[in-house]
Write an enzyme that holds these catalytic residues in place. Structure first.
Site, PDB file in Angstrom:
ATOM      1  N   TYR A 109       0.812  -1.111   0.017  1.00 21.43           N
ATOM      2  CA  TYR A 109       0.064  -0.039   0.039  1.00 21.43           C
ATOM      3  C   TYR A 109       0.753   1.340   0.154  1.00 21.43           C
ATOM      4  O   TYR A 109       1.859   1.316   0.606  1.00 21.43           O
ATOM      5  CB  TYR A 109      -0.858   0.038   1.262  1.00 21.43           C
ATOM      6  N   GLU A 197      -2.838   7.584  -4.554  1.00 23.19           N
ATOM      7  CA  GLU A 197      -2.888   6.399  -3.733  1.00 23.19           C
ATOM      8  C   GLU A 197      -2.592   5.361  -4.697  1.00 23.19           C
ATOM      9  O   GLU A 197      -3.283   5.351  -5.591  1.00 23.19           O
ATOM     10  CB  GLU A 197      -4.270   5.917  -3.039  1.00 23.19           C
TER      11      GLU A 197
END
Ligand code: GDP
Ligand code: MN
Length: 399
Positions: A109, A197
């Site tokens: 992530y 992101e």
């Protein structure tokens, strides 16, 4: 402003971030021939909507043939996809991205956000990729690596290496990780993004670091500086009430209640919403008409609020400094005459030219309820709305 995954990947690729080969399609037929153009024997088709969580909702499918691509995309085009990020109404799928499949070894992530308390860009990363950041912070909070960037010097290589080490990236791939982090940071700052992101950023079985997903959000107030970014807007993914408002230069946020609000100034708009809540009503929107609003602008705002079918009563609350109460009153009267308003309208005016404004409202012959204070206005609008509800009709304005 949000953009699609395929757009974010193109933006990030221009800053040196590695992404899979991919091509956009507007129909199942196009998806199959774009896959053929890409080559290879395994592809991933991905529904392009402004929301994450597509994997779990069936919006990301791995395909091994033309037929599978055809079938997978036929099930996507024209559908509304509901994920945990879209809300119950979902978002329409009109574009599908076809990518060469990538053999995944590890999922990471990676996020870039604005941290308000440190007033810095903050990098958030975790070796537990694939899960949403909310899940990671609930279930594996210790896995989260954070770093803030000193704006005067930018993101330094040693910081990137530190992050890579903490994520357990093998030595041979550290340089790719540095390139990815610096590319994202530069895209973030140079394009006035508020969020980047990549979830997941993957390490492939053949030791490449690739952004498999990408999401970017931009600061609306800086879009004028980046026409190429502004062009990426896709209105089909926005709340239609909010796109209409943005097109008319009004500051508008749609909410779930029934009382439409037309107010000048963001602070007064917030206070008006609070007062409606205190009077036990629910605002349908936040709307700031701004300063120096002409009658035409007020009328536009009025039509916009009325175009929301949830609106069952309207409160106009103006404290005129730069604005003029007479212009606001003219706008209200003009809009009510044009549109044929069937819901109760409460108007509270104060400030510049208030007497002239009140006179216009009084002489209009329209069933406008006037209020002197903000409290009174809120009580009256909620009262009128409840009264209407109990009569089972939208008519019946007590003037
Ligand atoms: P999201 O669910 O909307 O965040 O969509 P993602 O783009 O993150 O895709 C969801 C999941 O699909 C990823 O976490 C991967 O596990 C998987 N996936 C996506 N692309 C590929 C690919 O090229 N190869 C493989 N094997 N899996 C993929
Ligand atoms: Mn994702």
């Amino acid at each position: 402003m949000d953009i699609h995954e395929y757009q974010a990947k193109e933006v990030l690729a221009n800053f040196g971030v590695a992404v899979p080969d991919g091509a956009l399609a507007y129909s199942p037929e196009q998806a199959t021939y774009r896959a053929r153009e890409l080559g290879g024997d395994r592809w991933v088709v991905k529904a392009q909507i402004h929301a994450g969580g597509r994997g779990k909702a069936g919006g990301v499918k791995v395909c091994d043939s033309d037929v599978e691509i055809q079938e997978a995309t036929e099930g996507m085009f024209g559908q509304k996809m509901v994920t945990h990020q879209t809300g119950p109404e979902g978002k329409g799928i009109y574009r599908v991205y076809v990518e060469a499949a990538v053999p995944i070894n590890r999922e990471i992530y990676l996020g870039f956000v604005l941290d308000r308390s440190s007033q810095r860009v903050m990098i958030v990363a975790s070796a537990e990729g694939g899960m949403e950041i909310e899940e990671i912070s609930a279930e594996k909070p210790d896995s989260i690596v954070r770093a803030t960037v000193e704006p005067a010097v930018g993101l330094r290589e040693f910081q990137c290496r530190q992050i890579a080490f903490k994520l357990g990236i093998e030595t041979g791939m550290i340089q790719q990780m540095v390139r990815t982090l610096q590319g994202c940071y530069r895209a973030f700052t140079e394009l006035d993004a508020t969020m980047v992101e990549i979830n997941p950023l993957v390490v492939t079985t053949d030791n490449r670091v690739i952004a498999l997903d990408a999401k970017m959000t931009f600061d609306d107030n800086a879009l004028f500086r980046h026409p190429h970014v502004a062009e990426l807007r896709d209105k089909s993914q926005e709340d239609p009430r909010e796109s209409r408002a943005a097109d008319r230069g009004l500051n508008y946020v749609g909410l779930d209640g029934n009382i439409g609000c037309i107010v000048n100034g963001a602070g007064l708009a917030m206070a008006t919403m609070d007062t409606i809540k205190l009077a036990r009503g629910e605002p349908a929107n936040f709307l700031d008409i701004g300063g120096g609003a002409t009658p035409e602008r007020v009328a536009k705002a009025f039509r916009l609020v009325l175009s929301d079918t949830n609106v069952q009563a309207i409160l106009v609350n103006i404290f005129a400094g730069i604005n003029r109460c007479d212009w606001v009153a003219e706008g209200v009267v003009q809009a009510m005459k044009d549109v044929g308003v069937e819901v109760p309208v409460i108007v509270r005016l104060a400030g510049t030219n208030v007497e002239a404004g009140q006179k216009i409202l009084a002489q209009s012959g329209l069933p406008i309820i006037r209020a002197a204070t903000l409290n009174e206005a809120a009580e009256r609008v909620v009262g009128a709305w409840r009264n209407d509800l109990s009569q089972g009709t939208k008519m019946g304005v007590a003037s």
